[in-house]
Design a protein around this motif. Sequence first.
Motif, PDB file in Angstrom:
ATOM      1  N   HIS A 133       0.825  -1.214   0.000  1.00 33.70           N
ATOM      2  CA  HIS A 133       0.000   0.000   0.000  1.00 33.70           C
ATOM      3  C   HIS A 133       0.859   1.264   0.000  1.00 33.70           C
ATOM      4  N   SER A 134       2.137   1.127   0.389  1.00 34.93           N
ATOM      5  CA  SER A 134       3.019   2.305   0.470  1.00 34.93           C
ATOM      6  C   SER A 134       3.589   2.701  -0.884  1.00 34.93           C
ATOM      7  N   ARG A 135       3.202   2.008  -1.948  1.00 37.14           N
ATOM      8  CA  ARG A 135       3.761   2.309  -3.264  1.00 37.14           C
ATOM      9  C   ARG A 135       3.427   3.720  -3.739  1.00 37.14           C
ATOM     10  N   THR A 136       2.355   4.297  -3.196  1.00 37.32           N
ATOM     11  CA  THR A 136       1.985   5.659  -3.585  1.00 37.32           C
ATOM     12  C   THR A 136       2.542   6.715  -2.629  1.00 37.32           C
ATOM     13  N   ASP A 137       3.244   6.276  -1.572  1.00 37.95           N
ATOM     14  CA  ASP A 137       3.854   7.227  -0.637  1.00 37.95           C
ATOM     15  C   ASP A 137       4.952   8.013  -1.324  1.00 37.95           C
ATOM     16  N   GLU A 138       5.220   9.196  -0.820  1.00 43.78           N
ATOM     17  CA  GLU A 138       6.236  10.061  -1.413  1.00 43.78           C
ATOM     18  C   GLU A 138       7.592   9.367  -1.498  1.00 43.78           C
ATOM     19  N   VAL A 187      -0.852 -10.694 -15.051  1.00 44.72           N
ATOM     20  CA  VAL A 187       0.586 -11.000 -14.974  1.00 44.72           C
ATOM     21  C   VAL A 187       1.384  -9.745 -14.651  1.00 44.72           C
ATOM     22  N   GLN A 188       1.038  -8.629 -15.247  1.00 39.66           N
ATOM     23  CA  GLN A 188       1.761  -7.381 -14.982  1.00 39.66           C
ATOM     24  C   GLN A 188       1.594  -6.941 -13.536  1.00 39.66           C
ATOM     25  N   GLU A 189       0.432  -7.176 -12.952  1.00 37.04           N
ATOM     26  CA  GLU A 189       0.232  -6.860 -11.538  1.00 37.04           C
ATOM     27  C   GLU A 189       1.102  -7.747 -10.650  1.00 37.04           C
ATOM     28  N   VAL A 190       1.227  -9.016 -11.027  1.00 37.05           N
ATOM     29  CA  VAL A 190       2.112  -9.927 -10.281  1.00 37.05           C
ATOM     30  C   VAL A 190       3.546  -9.400 -10.304  1.00 37.05           C
ATOM     31  N   PHE A 191       4.021  -9.002 -11.480  1.00 34.30           N
ATOM     32  CA  PHE A 191       5.387  -8.511 -11.604  1.00 34.30           C
ATOM     33  C   PHE A 191       5.590  -7.222 -10.815  1.00 34.30           C
ATOM     34  N   GLU A 192       4.598  -6.362 -10.825  1.00 33.09           N
ATOM     35  CA  GLU A 192       4.708  -5.109 -10.060  1.00 33.09           C
ATOM     36  C   GLU A 192       4.853  -5.394  -8.577  1.00 33.09           C
ATOM     37  N   ARG A 193       4.074  -6.321  -8.055  1.00 32.83           N
ATOM     38  CA  ARG A 193       4.167  -6.657  -6.631  1.00 32.83           C
ATOM     39  C   ARG A 193       5.520  -7.276  -6.300  1.00 32.83           C
ATOM     40  N   ILE A 194       5.961  -8.218  -7.127  1.00 31.83           N
ATOM     41  CA  ILE A 194       7.246  -8.877  -6.871  1.00 31.83           C
ATOM     42  C   ILE A 194       8.384  -7.857  -6.843  1.00 31.83           C
ATOM     43  N   ASP A 238       8.469   7.062  -6.743  1.00 32.15           N
ATOM     44  CA  ASP A 238       9.363   7.053  -7.898  1.00 32.15           C
ATOM     45  C   ASP A 238       9.766   5.629  -8.274  1.00 32.15           C
ATOM     46  N   THR A 239      10.023   4.821  -7.255  1.00 32.06           N
ATOM     47  CA  THR A 239      10.361   3.414  -7.503  1.00 32.06           C
ATOM     48  C   THR A 239       9.201   2.699  -8.186  1.00 32.06           C
ATOM     49  N   TYR A 240       8.005   2.890  -7.639  1.00 36.23           N
ATOM     50  CA  TYR A 240       6.846   2.222  -8.214  1.00 36.23           C
ATOM     51  C   TYR A 240       6.573   2.715  -9.634  1.00 36.23           C
ATOM     52  N   ARG A 241       6.752   4.009  -9.857  1.00 40.99           N
ATOM     53  CA  ARG A 241       6.516   4.563 -11.187  1.00 40.99           C
ATOM     54  C   ARG A 241       7.444   3.931 -12.216  1.00 40.99           C
ATOM     55  N   GLN A 242       8.740   3.766 -11.858  1.00 37.97           N
ATOM     56  CA  GLN A 242       9.686   3.167 -12.792  1.00 37.97           C
ATOM     57  C   GLN A 242       9.348   1.711 -13.069  1.00 37.97           C
ATOM     58  N   ILE A 243       8.945   0.985 -12.039  1.00 39.58           N
ATOM     59  CA  ILE A 243       8.523  -0.412 -12.222  1.00 39.58           C
ATOM     60  C   ILE A 243       7.308  -0.470 -13.145  1.00 39.58           C
TER      61      ILE A 243
END
Length: 511
Positions: A260-265, A293-300, A269-274
């Motif tokens: 859930h912290s992927r949208t934290d300040e 599948v893309q959601e799985v990769f984003e979480r991993i 940036d990390t999540y955006r690049q992924i």
Amino acid sequence: MTTCHMSHIFYSVQPVYGAQHPPLDPRLRRTYPKDTKPKFNNPKPKKACSFYEFARSTNDAWDIDDEEDEDFLGTPTPSSSLSLGLNYTSTQNQLQNQCDDAERRTQDRAAPPRVEIQNLQDDQEEELDCKDLNGKVVKSNSEAHLNSSLVRSTLQKQHSLPVRPIIPLVARISDQNASGAPPMTVREKSRLEKFKQLLSSPNTDLEELRKHSWSGMPKEVRPITWRLLSGYLPANKERRELVLKRKREEYFGFIEQYYHSRTDEHHKDTYRQIHIDIPRTNPLIPLFQQAAVQEVFERILFIWAIRHPASGYVQGINDLVTPFFVVFLSEFVTEDVENFEVAALPLDTQRNIEADSFWCMSKLLDGIQDNYTFAQPGIQNKVKALEELVSRIDEDIHNHFKKYEVEYLQFAFRWMNNLLMRELPLRCTIRLWDTYQAEAEGFSHFHLYVCAAFLIEWRKEILSMVDFQGLLMLLQNLPTIHWGNEEVGLLLAEAYRLKYMFADAPSHYKK
């Protein structure tokens, strides 16, 4: 390396994504109806003579933004029409080659003033197979209602649009050499039985398992063997189920705690690049374009990044998930993995594949994490070692690079960063990783000798290139589309020979 070259290596290099598809000038690739070929009055572009000029003139093949997508559907502006083909992905050029035969037959039918209905219907099915990379269907010419001018107009649009068959050879995940092969041979049956015997023993002999795995694993036992050799599962058979249950629960505990912290300040940036990199992961294979599948990769990738702050997420790590995901998925899919709808699997199965892929990728990265820490010193050292090794085993290639000012870092950085995944079809990567899992320090040490053997494999082609740009284009787009188990086996044999000669005698290749 000159200062000019060095200053642009890490931030200006935009390597072509893929192993087989160099971007081509649209004026060389497009076909025009007779007497309608446009005249290009612009002067001939100056050939790149330095890495800086080459990098500036080379676009990332997968950076197709919304504006470029509009070019596919609308009329290009005069300023962009000459460079439209350069914005197509290199993959689309390759895919258009595979549809050329169908298009030429269609064009022959369009030449006479009258078009026969039956001729158009005969090839309708073949033409409908050609789709663009984004899933937009290129309409069949059978929809042009017998109007020759309309047919000709449609043909011109087809030549300006990217086209593709359902799955090109490069994207086939199944072992290419086994395609259409006869039933399993006696030797293959014997090997499979040996693997099953080792895996079913109360305490699996991992050294014996590595010995048998070096020359490739039977696909039936590859998933469990990879879990064992990566260190994810224990050798003791009775403990495996308990360990699997605990580790899978632990991974999804991380998801609940951190995702859930992927949208934290701090993490956005990390999540955006992924999020940007995931669609570029094996874009030719429909499996990896599925939302599930893309959601799985984003979480991993996100969970791995925040649990490894020393490196965080680095572009290229996204590629390293795919072999594990495909191998663990293959336990539940017997064929046509490329098109399999993952969402059709039971939810528990999907979760197990995701968790196992995370832990095995983590084990791999634990051994090469210095490749991804600040300034990526592991990669810098490996590229330098590759240069020293090649200077000893093939002085002609080494001097050829020096003559045309080609730096090893300009092509080998990607080889180390992505473990040759951008240079080989995925089926070949999976076979290569069989040996890496079996070899002591396979990903961190043996990979150097594989890269050296891979470079020497293209000796003739390299020495035939007599300019900087030609060499860089070759080295970034080596033609491995038809490679399978046989070619990978020969590559590994040569790599083992080099390791045997030089690994225990580093003075042999150090100046």
